[in-house]
Design a protein around this motif. Structure first.
Motif, PDB file in Angstrom:
ATOM      1  N   ARG A 190      11.830 -61.649 -15.276  1.00 17.10           N
ATOM      2  CA  ARG A 190      12.296 -60.791 -14.204  1.00 17.10           C
ATOM      3  C   ARG A 190      13.743 -61.135 -13.869  1.00 17.10           C
ATOM      4  O   ARG A 190      14.210 -62.238 -14.139  1.00 17.10           O
ATOM      5  CB  ARG A 190      11.421 -60.920 -12.953  1.00 17.10           C
ATOM      6  N   VAL A 209      13.490 -56.545 -11.299  1.00 14.69           N
ATOM      7  CA  VAL A 209      13.132 -55.737 -12.466  1.00 14.69           C
ATOM      8  C   VAL A 209      12.371 -56.652 -13.417  1.00 14.69           C
ATOM      9  O   VAL A 209      12.850 -57.736 -13.741  1.00 14.69           O
ATOM     10  CB  VAL A 209      14.374 -55.146 -13.156  1.00 14.69           C
ATOM     11  N   GLY A 261      12.403 -52.452 -18.793  1.00 15.64           N
ATOM     12  CA  GLY A 261      12.171 -52.985 -17.451  1.00 15.64           C
ATOM     13  C   GLY A 261      11.479 -51.998 -16.523  1.00 15.64           C
ATOM     14  O   GLY A 261      11.575 -50.782 -16.693  1.00 15.64           O
ATOM     15  N   THR A 262      10.795 -52.555 -15.546  1.00 16.11           N
ATOM     16  CA  THR A 262      10.169 -51.755 -14.493  1.00 16.11           C
ATOM     17  C   THR A 262      10.425 -52.435 -13.158  1.00 16.11           C
ATOM     18  O   THR A 262      10.305 -53.659 -13.042  1.00 16.11           O
ATOM     19  CB  THR A 262       8.657 -51.563 -14.756  1.00 16.11           C
ATOM     20  N   GLN A 263      10.806 -51.661 -12.176  1.00 14.72           N
ATOM     21  CA  GLN A 263      11.196 -52.206 -10.878  1.00 14.72           C
ATOM     22  C   GLN A 263       9.969 -52.518 -10.042  1.00 14.72           C
ATOM     23  O   GLN A 263       9.076 -51.675  -9.884  1.00 14.72           O
ATOM     24  CB  GLN A 263      12.089 -51.217 -10.125  1.00 14.72           C
TER      25      GLN A 263
END
Length: 127
Positions: free
Chosen positions: A38, A93, A120-122
């Motif tokens: 992250r 992220v 990536g994913t928030q």
């Protein structure tokens, strides 16, 4: 073409849970160890969790130990990160990463060990 696609991020209140998924394609998934990292703006990328290609070994950063579970489904070419008791400091992220592993029990905790990354994913945790 090797591709990793994360999903499952979002906005959650402190104390809540989220399950992140990372779908892999273009590779023999069962031959790859996987990891989650992250990053927040202005900070270094941080290791979160890693799992061996067999799924038999896993390792967690101290900051998430006891609040996260990494798992994988080799039949579905997917790795998961289940997060519990989320804190505002978990906001970042989240990226999944893959690296080819000859040893079925090895996991990797350095970003430099990985050669394939998702977009990536928030994850945002509100207080």
């Amino acid at each position: 073409q090797v591709q990793l696609v994360e999903s499952g991020g979002g906005l959650v209140q402190a104390g809540g849970s989220l399950r992140l998924s990372c779908a892999a394609s273009g590779l023999t998934f069962s031959m790859y160890a996987m990891g989650w990292f992250r990053q927040t703006p202005g900070k270094e990328r941080e290791f979160v969790a890693a799992i061996s290609r067999s799924g038999g070994s896993a390792y967690y950063a101290d900051s998430v130990k006891g609040r996260c579970t990494i798992s994988r489904d080799n039949a579905k070419n997917t790795v998961f990160l289940q997060m519990y008791s989320l804190k505002p400091e978990d906001t970042a992220v989240y990226y999944c990463a893959a690296t080819h592993a000859w040893n079925g029990n090895n996991y990797y905790i350095r970003g430099s060990d990985y050669n394939t990354w998702g977009q990536g994913t928030q994850v945002t945790v509100s207080s």
